[in-house]
Motif scaffolding. Sequence first.
Motif: not given
Length: 136
Positions: A10-12, A14-22, A24-27, A132-133
């Motif tokens: 996957f290409d980060p 192109k990810m939905d910012p909400k999903v990218l936030m989740k 990030s929180q998981l990692v 996010l910002l």
Amino acid sequence: MISPFGLPPFDPSKMDPKVLMKLSQLVSQLPPSQVTRLQSLMHNMMAGFDVTKDLAEFEKELPPGFRENLLSILSEQAQAEQEQLHTQRPIQPLAAQQGEFLSDELDVREARMTILRAVAEGQLSPDEAEKLLFPS
């Protein structure tokens, strides 16, 4: 290229910012030593090295439920991509539109611009963009 955890690439950007936030929180729930090891594995994988054995070993050491949570988040991303294909044009980072390779400093700027474009197009609320910002 082999993706971590046997997932499709996957290409980060192109990810939905909400999903990218989740994601990030998981990692961020991983201990620092595991985050460092994951970064090393990703670096080696992107450099073309076969990290299959190391990745399998790393996966065994993950906290219980981590893989399941990761799969859940990424399936959410896949669903968001499908919805986006059917509703409107996807958000494309400026670098992808121009086919340029940018420095790290410009990549951060581009990430911020992607979030702002998502707000402008109504795909992200201003409050979500702020989180996010400016993560706490």
